[in-house]
Design a protein around this motif. Structure first.
Motif, PDB file in Angstrom:
ATOM      1  N   PHE A 279      21.802  61.893  20.862  1.00  0.00           N
ATOM      2  CA  PHE A 279      22.776  62.973  20.629  1.00  0.00           C
ATOM      3  C   PHE A 279      23.282  62.967  19.184  1.00  0.00           C
ATOM      4  N   GLY A 280      22.428  62.519  18.286  1.00  0.00           N
ATOM      5  CA  GLY A 280      22.765  62.541  16.866  1.00  0.00           C
ATOM      6  C   GLY A 280      23.657  61.395  16.413  1.00  0.00           C
ATOM      7  N   ALA A 281      24.009  60.487  17.312  1.00  0.00           N
ATOM      8  CA  ALA A 281      24.929  59.399  16.949  1.00  0.00           C
ATOM      9  C   ALA A 281      24.159  58.106  16.691  1.00  0.00           C
ATOM     10  N   PRO A 282      24.745  57.203  15.894  1.00  0.00           N
ATOM     11  CA  PRO A 282      24.104  55.897  15.701  1.00  0.00           C
ATOM     12  C   PRO A 282      23.858  55.239  17.067  1.00  0.00           C
ATOM     13  N   THR A 283      22.651  54.728  17.241  1.00  0.00           N
ATOM     14  CA  THR A 283      22.266  54.224  18.553  1.00  0.00           C
ATOM     15  C   THR A 283      21.453  52.942  18.398  1.00  0.00           C
ATOM     16  N   ILE A 284      21.813  51.935  19.163  1.00  0.00           N
ATOM     17  CA  ILE A 284      21.019  50.713  19.177  1.00  0.00           C
ATOM     18  C   ILE A 284      20.278  50.653  20.507  1.00  0.00           C
ATOM     19  N   VAL A 285      18.963  50.557  20.418  1.00  0.00           N
ATOM     20  CA  VAL A 285      18.160  50.434  21.632  1.00  0.00           C
ATOM     21  C   VAL A 285      17.680  48.992  21.728  1.00  0.00           C
ATOM     22  N   ASN A 286      17.971  48.363  22.860  1.00  0.00           N
ATOM     23  CA  ASN A 286      17.478  47.005  23.090  1.00  0.00           C
ATOM     24  C   ASN A 286      16.890  46.897  24.481  1.00  0.00           C
ATOM     25  N   ASN A 287      15.955  45.993  24.572  1.00  0.00           N
ATOM     26  CA  ASN A 287      15.309  45.710  25.842  1.00  0.00           C
ATOM     27  C   ASN A 287      16.258  44.937  26.770  1.00  0.00           C
ATOM     28  N   VAL A 288      16.039  45.053  28.049  1.00  0.00           N
ATOM     29  CA  VAL A 288      16.847  44.356  29.067  1.00  0.00           C
ATOM     30  C   VAL A 288      16.928  42.857  28.777  1.00  0.00           C
ATOM     31  N   GLU A 289      15.759  42.262  28.605  1.00  0.00           N
ATOM     32  CA  GLU A 289      15.713  40.807  28.444  1.00  0.00           C
ATOM     33  C   GLU A 289      16.419  40.370  27.161  1.00  0.00           C
ATOM     34  N   THR A 290      16.245  41.152  26.114  1.00  0.00           N
ATOM     35  CA  THR A 290      16.909  40.829  24.854  1.00  0.00           C
ATOM     36  C   THR A 290      18.414  40.692  25.081  1.00  0.00           C
ATOM     37  N   ILE A 291      18.963  41.681  25.784  1.00  0.00           N
ATOM     38  CA  ILE A 291      20.418  41.706  25.973  1.00  0.00           C
ATOM     39  C   ILE A 291      20.865  40.618  26.952  1.00  0.00           C
ATOM     40  N   CYS A 292      19.985  40.282  27.903  1.00  0.00           N
ATOM     41  CA  CYS A 292      20.340  39.207  28.832  1.00  0.00           C
ATOM     42  C   CYS A 292      20.480  37.861  28.123  1.00  0.00           C
ATOM     43  N   GLN A 293      19.867  37.731  26.969  1.00  0.00           N
ATOM     44  CA  GLN A 293      19.975  36.473  26.212  1.00  0.00           C
ATOM     45  C   GLN A 293      21.336  36.329  25.532  1.00  0.00           C
ATOM     46  N   VAL A 294      21.977  37.445  25.274  1.00  0.00           N
ATOM     47  CA  VAL A 294      23.149  37.426  24.398  1.00  0.00           C
ATOM     48  C   VAL A 294      24.320  36.584  24.935  1.00  0.00           C
ATOM     49  N   PRO A 295      24.649  36.672  26.238  1.00  0.00           N
ATOM     50  CA  PRO A 295      25.766  35.836  26.717  1.00  0.00           C
ATOM     51  C   PRO A 295      25.523  34.344  26.456  1.00  0.00           C
ATOM     52  N   HIS A 296      24.289  33.898  26.607  1.00  0.00           N
ATOM     53  CA  HIS A 296      23.984  32.482  26.401  1.00  0.00           C
ATOM     54  C   HIS A 296      24.147  32.090  24.942  1.00  0.00           C
ATOM     55  N   ILE A 297      23.778  33.001  24.064  1.00  0.00           N
ATOM     56  CA  ILE A 297      23.920  32.718  22.630  1.00  0.00           C
ATOM     57  C   ILE A 297      25.394  32.544  22.291  1.00  0.00           C
ATOM     58  N   VAL A 298      26.213  33.447  22.811  1.00  0.00           N
ATOM     59  CA  VAL A 298      27.643  33.365  22.506  1.00  0.00           C
ATOM     60  C   VAL A 298      28.251  32.124  23.175  1.00  0.00           C
ATOM     61  N   ASN A 299      27.807  31.852  24.394  1.00  0.00           N
ATOM     62  CA  ASN A 299      28.342  30.741  25.168  1.00  0.00           C
ATOM     63  C   ASN A 299      28.002  29.383  24.577  1.00  0.00           C
ATOM     64  N   ARG A 300      26.739  29.223  24.242  1.00  0.00           N
ATOM     65  CA  ARG A 300      26.275  27.880  23.877  1.00  0.00           C
ATOM     66  C   ARG A 300      25.931  27.770  22.396  1.00  0.00           C
ATOM     67  N   GLY A 301      26.116  28.816  21.692  1.00  0.00           N
ATOM     68  CA  GLY A 301      25.959  28.730  20.240  1.00  0.00           C
ATOM     69  C   GLY A 301      24.583  29.124  19.751  1.00  0.00           C
ATOM     70  N   PRO A 302      24.533  29.780  18.606  1.00  0.00           N
ATOM     71  CA  PRO A 302      23.253  30.245  18.071  1.00  0.00           C
ATOM     72  C   PRO A 302      22.310  29.098  17.705  1.00  0.00           C
TER      73      PRO A 302
END
Ligand SMILES: Cc1cc2nc3c(=O)[nH]c(=O)nc-3n(C[C@H](O)[C@H](O)[C@H](O)COP(=O)(O)O)c2cc1C
Ligand code: SF4
Ligand code: SF4
Lengths: 532, 415
Positions: B200-223
């Motif tokens: 819809f003309g707005a800045p948009t980030i597209v990510n895969n399901v699995e990619t995003i599922c990794q994110v809580p662990h990164i924040v939780n246990r550190g990069p």
């Protein structure tokens, strides 16, 4: 403004210009199909690739805007090879039915293949078959196999007319242009898709199998259909007179004019040229004698008509001039009125129904030169009053140009009483109509493609139309008829060309001061009063 | 740094897969769910993006683009809406991992979306679910309702679940955006890139399901912890969908540094059919094929790129010696001919033609110039199209023929 180099030649263009347009300024043509300056960028055909220094892969020129210091090459080995490939790919499923295709001779597949072809076809497999000869609407017919899916037609209907009748259905090489369910390509500008279709997929139904395009001659002209004055090209068939069922004007095409119509014309204008070769054309001067109509030579007609005009008192003559006449015609008519002292002249006859209008090109005023008639200074009188005077026998000679008064907003009885009330009715026009049937003298006029002239559009733009054909039969341009009458009445030398009339007009009427055919050129010129 | 996947790795993405109620909020919370989100709330958005950058997380949908870097492309201080779009279209042949995540750990995706949305400044996220994924869509939608009821969603982030209609091209991120916008799923010209001008003309980030599922662990246990699970240039684990002629086909979690040999012989239990490996496709149908002697490669993005193929969606398709490579190419070529969106001339016209040529070859009606024609056409078309679909199709066209040419020639009369 960014400075860049294309094929070694420096140039500077406004920011946001794409590489196709930038190259065009240098006279370099980057081949393309889907790009059209009036439409959004689709980037689908992939033909317009160019090489840009410091960019690893060739880029599509349509979607690349100029940048400071950019160095572009349009003819590298890699670019030429890519063009060749894209041309091969375009033809994989193309039926190659040029011998029966109306587009042949002006088809961009043919044109680009000549220059960028592989000339060694490798495709031996069965092609994908799609519907052929599908009428999409009243004017346009589709051959889906010839379509290269550039999506120009779809974008036109989405972006220019906003009517969205067309879409691309299915996927892959089964993709196909078609109408959305329940739709018909019947918008008022539908014919333009034929012009922008680069191939023979969309063609004019009325041009189908009529004449080969290479037998056509073209001339610059102006559409007479309304007060917009869209710039057109008249395409005439003279070299194969037996083609197109003997029609001479076989099609009209829009001619680009940024200030007037851009790339487009409406369907009413485009398909409205049949009158030029129509059965009702008046081809010889004629005189009605009781029930009989006798054709006469001009050499007989001019003294006859001039005699009638001189035979009445000035206040016994009423003239209904036409806003379809050219500036030149109207100016000569004004001079003739001055010479005769006639004051009862007007050009305004209201149509039975108001003309349709939109916020794009189409104007309600279906006359090409209402503004010109105003400016030339004809018509201090009131046309309806002139007719009433004829009914009351005060006007004895009624001279009508073009109009069909019986198709006007005026009551039929009133018109008939006027026509029957006048002792002499003179009709001057291109085609016969119910009104001309009441004329005692008929002066046949050349149609606009048969003569030169100018019209002034509603914005005050004076535009030239040029001669593409000789007049039909013994018809003469209105200015010439009027010039001969003026000569007869006044003994003045008559103008040899329309341009002479215009020169006099420009010297006499302040609105046209300083203008000439040369200064009007192809793009037209605003009258003094309309200039910013 | 890279951990040998031979050593059993601690399950991360799959840690809840064993529980029959793993899709519920209760089960998710019991195993530490939404604690990453709690931590992320205390972080500045830029700090989240920075952590994701340092984790070396790379997109697991196919292109392998560094996730944190992608997030940082969103224009700073943008005034209008910014969208997060989750690509759950999973159309790459041989790939079923996102389905497992949607069905068995939907809250991990929601938690990841909360964190990602905070990082990029998005208040509305779309999840584009493959049309055929009915059960995963139900599971995920139920989890979204739970998350609304529990107050995770609806307070700063709303989620719209959108179902696709079954076109592979709608997995390509700009095709997906077109489809989401209600148009035909045609990929868009780039530039502009979605991070600047997307849905819809707005800045948009597209990510895969699995990619995003990794994110809580990164924040939780550190990069750093996450990065250490993988290779120098790519962190973490990922899910490998192993199919074809293997004893135990299925979805396996392993380090991105696992070797292809380990996946086939250790995780999937070895080759069936006649037991002898002939070829493997390592990253979904669009990845170039590898011969049996090319499987000692790590499965990370750069490892497989160096091997001339790609990690793609980590769909590993195993073929034993009884599999006909020309027939496999015919099947793959039919897929690309069927799925090309038809926008670009090279892709639209040649995917069909190449399919017809491969079909002819398999049917014994090949001509000796066909193989070189396919190779030449595919090479000429490479890199000329709007989206990566065509280059994905070219991967198999060229590699199958180049690596198994004799097998093709054997089918061609008078070759
Ligand atoms: C033809 C084509 C199909 C694709 N299909 C998918 C898909 O089904 N799922 C997906 O996540 N990415 C798919 N991608 C990749 C996406 O375009 C995009 O790179 C990805 O969704 C970005 O997410 P990531 O960075 O998290 O991997 C596809 C790409 C192409 C060219
Ligand atoms: S019909 Fe003509 S204009 Fe329309 S997509 Fe096909 S080639 Fe282009
Ligand atoms: S490469 Fe193929 S799938 Fe991608 S946009 Fe072009 S035609 Fe469509």
């Amino acid at each position: 403004m960014p400075k860049l180099t294309i094929d070694g030649r420096p140039l500077e263009v406004p920011p946001g210009t794409n590489l196709i347009e930038a190259a065009r300024r240098l006279g370099i043509e980057i081949p393309h199909y889907c790009y059209h300056p009036a439409l959004s960028i689709a980037g689908q055909c992939r033909l317009c690739v160019v090489d840009i220094e410091k960019v690893p892969r060739p880029q599509v020129a349509c979607n690349t805007v100029v940048a400071e210091g950019m160095v572009v090459h349009t003819e590298t080995e890699r670019v030429l090879e890519t063009r060749k490939s894209i041309m091969e790919f375009h033809l994989i499923n193309h039926p190659l039915d040029c011998p029966v295709c109306d587009q042949a001779g002006e088809c961009w597949l043919q044109i680009y293949y000549m220059k960028h072809g592989l000339y060694d076809p490798r495709m031996v497999d069965e092609k994908v078959h799609k519907p052929k000869a599908v009428p999409l609407g009243p004017h346009v017919i589709l051959d889906a196999e010839r379509c290269i899916l550039c999506s120009r037609c779809v974008r036109f209907c989405d972006e220019v007319t906003g009517t969205s009748e067309l879409g691309i259905f299915h996927r892959g090489d089964r993709s196909e242009i078609g109408l959305f369910p329940g739709q018909e390509l019947a918008n008022k500008y539908s014919g333009n898709v034929v012009d922008i279709c680069p191939v023979g997929a969309l063609t004019d139904r009325d041009f189908r199998f009529q004449v080969r395009v290479w037998y056509l001659d073209t001339q610059k002209s102006i559409c007479p259909g309304c007060a917009r004055g869209c710039n057109i090209e008249v395409h005439v068939s003279r070299r194969r007179v037996h083609h197109a069922e003997g029609r001479r004007v076989v099609r009209l095409k829009p001619r680009f004019n940024e200030a007037v119509n851009k790339w487009w014309i409406c369907d009413a204008g485009r398909y409205g040229s049949a009158f030029v070769d129509g059965d009702t054309r008046l081809q010889a001067p004629a005189r009605r004698d009781g029930e009989k109509t006798l054709e006469v030579a001009w050499t007989e007609m001019i003294p006859l008509a001039a005699g009638r005009l001189r035979g009445y008192r000035a206040d016994e003559i009423g003239i209904l001039a036409s806003p379809k006449l050219s500036n030149e015609d109207l100016f000569l008519l004004r001079r003739l009125c001055d010479a005769l002292g006639v004051g009862a002249v007007d050009y305004r006859v209201p149509p039975a129904r108001p003309g349709d209008e939109d916020d794009f090109l189409i104007r309600a005023d279906k006359n090409a030169n209402t503004r010109g008639a105003e400016l030339v200074g004809l018509g201090g009188a009131d046309s309806r009053a002139i007719l009433a005077a004829a009914r009351e026998r005060r006007v004895k000679c009624l001279w009508i140009f073009c109009h069909d008064l019986l198709a006007s907003a005026w009551p039929e009885g009133e018109v008939l009483d006027g026509l029957l009330g006048a002792e002499t009715v003179i009709f001057q026009g291109t085609n016969a109509n119910p009104t001309s049937a009441y004329a005692h003298l008929v002066l046949p006029a050349a149609a606009y493609p048969e003569r030169e002239g100018t019209w002034t559009n509603f914005e005050g733009r004076v535009q030239r139309f040029r001669q593409a054909l000789p007049p039909l039969g013994r018809a003469l341009p209105d200015w010439e008829i009027l010039g001969r009458l003026l000569q007869e009445v006044q003994g003045a030398p008559r103008p040899a060309r329309a341009e002479d009339c215009f020169r006099d007009l420009a010297a006499t009427v302040p609105a046209f001061a300083g203008m000439s055919y040369r200064s009007i050129g192809d793009a037209g010129q605003l009258v003094q009063t309309a200039r910013p | 740094m890279s951990q040998s996947a031979a050593e059993p790795i601690e399950p991360i993405l799959t840690r809840n897969f064993g529980r029959p109620d793993s899709h519920t909020l209760t089960a998710y919370r019991e195993t530490g769910g939404y604690t990453g989100w709690a931590k992320a709330l205390a972080l500045e958005p830029a700090a989240i993006t920075d952590a994701v950058k340092r984790s070396n997380l790379r997109g697991l949908g196919g292109a392998g683009f560094p996730t944190g870097t992608k997030w940082s492309f969103v224009p700073k201080g943008h005034a209008g809406p910014i969208y997060l779009v989750i690509n759950a279209d999973e159309g790459e042949p041989g790939t079923v991992k996102d389905r497992y995540l949607l069905e068995r750990d939907p809250h991990a995706l929601i938690e990841g979306m909360l964190i990602a949305a905070r990082a990029i400044g998005s208040r509305l996220a779309f999840v584009y679910v493959r049309g055929e994924y009915v059960a995963p869509w139900r599971r995920f939608s139920a989890a979204v309702r739970e998350a609304y009821d529990a107050g995770y969603l609806g307070r700063g982030l709303d989620v719209v679940v959108h179902r696709g209609a079954g076109a592979y091209i709608c997995g390509e991120e700009t095709g997906l955006i077109s489809s989401l916008e209600g148009r035909k799923g045609w990929p868009k010209l780039k530039p502009p890139f979605p991070a600047i001008k997307g849905a819809f003309g707005a800045p948009t980030i597209v990510n895969n399901v699995e990619t995003i599922c990794q994110v809580p662990h990164i924040v939780n246990r550190g990069p750093e912890w996450f990065a250490a699970l993988g290779t120098q240039t790519q962190g973490g684990t990922r899910l490998y969908s192993v199919s074809g002629r293997v004893r135990r086909s299925g979805v396996y979690e392993a380090s991105v540094g696992v070797t292809l040999r380990q996946l086939i012989y250790e995780h999937a239990g070895g080759v069936t059919g006649n037991g002898r490996l002939k070829a493997v496709v390592p990253g979904g149908a669009s990845a170039a094929i590898l011969r049996a002697d090319e499987i000692d490669v790590t499965m990370d993005v750069d490892g497989l790129r160096n091997a001339g193929t790609m990690a793609g969606s980590a769909g590993v398709i195993v073929m034993d010696e009884t599999v006909s490579i020309p027939d496999a190419l015919r099947v793959v070529a039919r897929f690309y001919a069927h799925e090309s969106c038809g926008q670009c001339t090279p892709c639209r016209e040649t995917t069909g033609w190449i399919y017809r040529m491969t079909e002819r070859i398999v049917e014994g009606r090949g001509r000796k110039e066909d193989l070189d024609t396919i190779l030449d056409v595919a090479r000429r078309g490479t890199g000329t199209t709007i989206c990566a679909f065509y280059d994905g199709a070219v991967g198999p066209y060229i590699s199958y023929i180049e690596k198994f040419r004799a097998e093709f020639e054997a089918l061609i009369p008078h070759a």
